[in-house]
Scaffold this active site. Structure first.
Site, short mmCIF file in Angstrom:
data_model
loop_
_atom_site.label_atom_id
_atom_site.label_comp_id
_atom_site.label_asym_id
_atom_site.label_seq_id
_atom_site.Cartn_x
_atom_site.Cartn_y
_atom_site.Cartn_z
N ARG A 173 -5.33 -0.19 -6.46
CA ARG A 173 -4.09 0.42 -5.97
C ARG A 173 -3.55 1.46 -6.95
O ARG A 173 -2.85 2.39 -6.57
CB ARG A 173 -3.00 -0.66 -5.78
CG ARG A 173 -3.28 -1.63 -4.66
CD ARG A 173 -2.03 -2.45 -4.38
NE ARG A 173 -2.26 -3.61 -3.54
CZ ARG A 173 -2.33 -3.59 -2.21
NH1 ARG A 173 -2.20 -2.46 -1.55
NH2 ARG A 173 -2.54 -4.70 -1.53
N GLY A 180 0.77 -1.24 0.00
CA GLY A 180 0.00 0.00 0.00
C GLY A 180 0.80 1.29 0.00
O GLY A 180 0.33 2.32 -0.46
N ASP A 205 -5.27 2.44 10.79
CA ASP A 205 -6.68 2.21 11.10
C ASP A 205 -6.78 1.81 12.58
O ASP A 205 -6.80 2.68 13.44
CB ASP A 205 -7.19 1.12 10.14
CG ASP A 205 -8.66 0.81 10.30
OD1 ASP A 205 -9.38 1.64 10.89
OD2 ASP A 205 -9.11 -0.25 9.83
N GLU A 233 3.75 4.07 5.69
CA GLU A 233 2.56 3.22 5.60
C GLU A 233 1.47 3.95 4.83
O GLU A 233 1.50 5.19 4.70
CB GLU A 233 2.14 2.86 7.03
CG GLU A 233 0.92 2.04 7.23
CD GLU A 233 0.90 0.68 6.54
OE1 GLU A 233 1.10 0.64 5.31
OE2 GLU A 233 0.64 -0.33 7.22
N ASP A 234 0.50 3.20 4.34
CA ASP A 234 -0.60 3.83 3.61
C ASP A 234 -1.66 4.41 4.53
O ASP A 234 -2.12 5.53 4.34
CB ASP A 234 -1.24 2.85 2.59
CG ASP A 234 -1.66 1.51 3.21
OD1 ASP A 234 -1.45 1.29 4.43
OD2 ASP A 234 -2.19 0.67 2.47
N LYS A 269 -6.95 7.12 10.03
CA LYS A 269 -8.39 6.88 10.22
C LYS A 269 -8.60 6.57 11.70
O LYS A 269 -8.59 5.42 12.12
CB LYS A 269 -8.81 5.70 9.33
CG LYS A 269 -10.29 5.46 9.28
CD LYS A 269 -10.71 4.60 8.09
CE LYS A 269 -10.28 3.17 8.17
NZ LYS A 269 -10.88 2.32 7.10
N ASP A 329 -5.94 -0.76 -1.42
CA ASP A 329 -6.70 -1.73 -2.22
C ASP A 329 -7.96 -2.21 -1.53
O ASP A 329 -8.12 -2.09 -0.31
CB ASP A 329 -5.84 -2.97 -2.48
CG ASP A 329 -5.67 -3.82 -1.21
OD1 ASP A 329 -5.20 -3.27 -0.20
OD2 ASP A 329 -6.04 -5.00 -1.23
P1 IMP Z 1 -4.51 -1.50 11.10
O1 IMP Z 1 -3.57 -2.56 11.62
O2 IMP Z 1 -5.93 -1.79 11.50
O3 IMP Z 1 -4.09 -0.11 11.45
O4 IMP Z 1 -4.57 -1.66 9.54
C1 IMP Z 1 -3.51 -1.45 8.77
C2 IMP Z 1 -3.70 -1.96 7.37
O5 IMP Z 1 -5.06 -2.27 7.07
C3 IMP Z 1 -3.32 -0.89 6.40
O6 IMP Z 1 -1.95 -0.94 6.14
C4 IMP Z 1 -4.15 -1.24 5.20
O7 IMP Z 1 -3.45 -2.17 4.40
C5 IMP Z 1 -5.39 -1.88 5.76
N1 IMP Z 1 -6.51 -0.92 5.80
C6 IMP Z 1 -7.05 -0.30 6.87
N2 IMP Z 1 -8.04 0.52 6.53
C7 IMP Z 1 -8.13 0.45 5.18
C8 IMP Z 1 -8.97 1.10 4.21
O8 IMP Z 1 -9.83 1.94 4.49
N3 IMP Z 1 -8.75 0.75 2.91
C9 IMP Z 1 -7.80 -0.15 2.52
N4 IMP Z 1 -6.99 -0.77 3.39
C10 IMP Z 1 -7.17 -0.48 4.71
MG MG Z 2 -1.02 -1.71 4.28
#
Ligand code: IMP
Ligand code: MG
Length: 174
Positions: free
Chosen positions: A164, A44, A102, A98-99, A130, A158
């Site tokens: 992407r 990402g 979340d 990082e992208d 987010k 994605d």
């Molecule tokens: P986390 O561990 O919940 O912070 O999630 C991290 C990963 O989840 C990111 O690097 C993304 O690859 C994926 N992710 C979280 N939210 C989204 C979204 O809204 N769209 C696409 N990928 C997401």
């Molecule tokens: Mg990611």
């Protein structure tokens, strides 16, 4: 043919590139005289990392890691390393690129992992933040943009490996 419905454009390529330039210059200032390694999280982060790194005029290395935790739109909560670092980060100042942050679970794990590999410091540079579903307390030093609780795609992000390549940030309608 996919039946996904794409929402409106949240951030254009021009807006993202302008923000990457600001952040790149900020990193350049913050890390003068240091040996930095940018660690991009595949897949990402690729577009964002390319934008940010060309704005940092310092000696640096880049590396990549791949981790998985997501399947479809829902996180499994478990982080697995699919591709590890190539370069030696011992004593280096690492910036994880990082992208999106979340829940924060992925980055929280990665910050800990990189610290155990002997990095002098670890910071995070994420295209998007987010905060709606944050599960762990995480300090994100460099943030491109904040987004609402939407499923974001484009500019590296994605849905089941699609979208992407979109040169802007948008979201999938429910
Ligand atoms: P986390 O561990 O919940 O912070 O999630 C991290 C990963 O989840 C990111 O690097 C993304 O690859 C994926 N992710 C979280 N939210 C989204 C979204 O809204 N769209 C696409 N990928 C997401
Ligand atoms: Mg990611």
């Amino acid at each position: 043919m996919s039946s996904d419905v794409i929402g409106s454009v949240l951030f254009t390529r021009e807006q993202i590139e302008a923000r990457a330039a600001e952040i790149g210059k900020q990193i350049e200032e913050d890390y003068k005289g240091k040996e930095i390694v940018l660690v991009g999280i595949l897949r990402g982060a690729v577009m964002w990392m390319a934008d940010v790194m060309k704005n940092i005029n310092l000696d640096m290395e880049i590396d990549f890691m791949a981790v998985s935790s997501y399947e479809g739109k829902k996180s499994s909560g478990i982080v697995k390393i699919d591709k590890d670092l190539k370069c030696d980060i011992e004593g280096k100042d690492v910036i994880i690129v990082e992208d999106i942050v979340d829940s924060g679970v992925t980055l929280n794990y990665l910050v800990g992992y990189i610290a155990t590999r002997g990095a002098a410091s670890v910071k995070i540079c994420s295209l998007l933040n987010k905060p709606a579903n944050r599960k762990v307390d995480l300090d994100v030093a460099y943030i491109g943009f904040h987004v609402e609780d939407l499923f974001i795609v484009g500019y590296g992000l994605d849905f089941d490996q699609k979208y992407r390549n979109l040169p802007y940030i948008t979201f999938l309608e429910e």
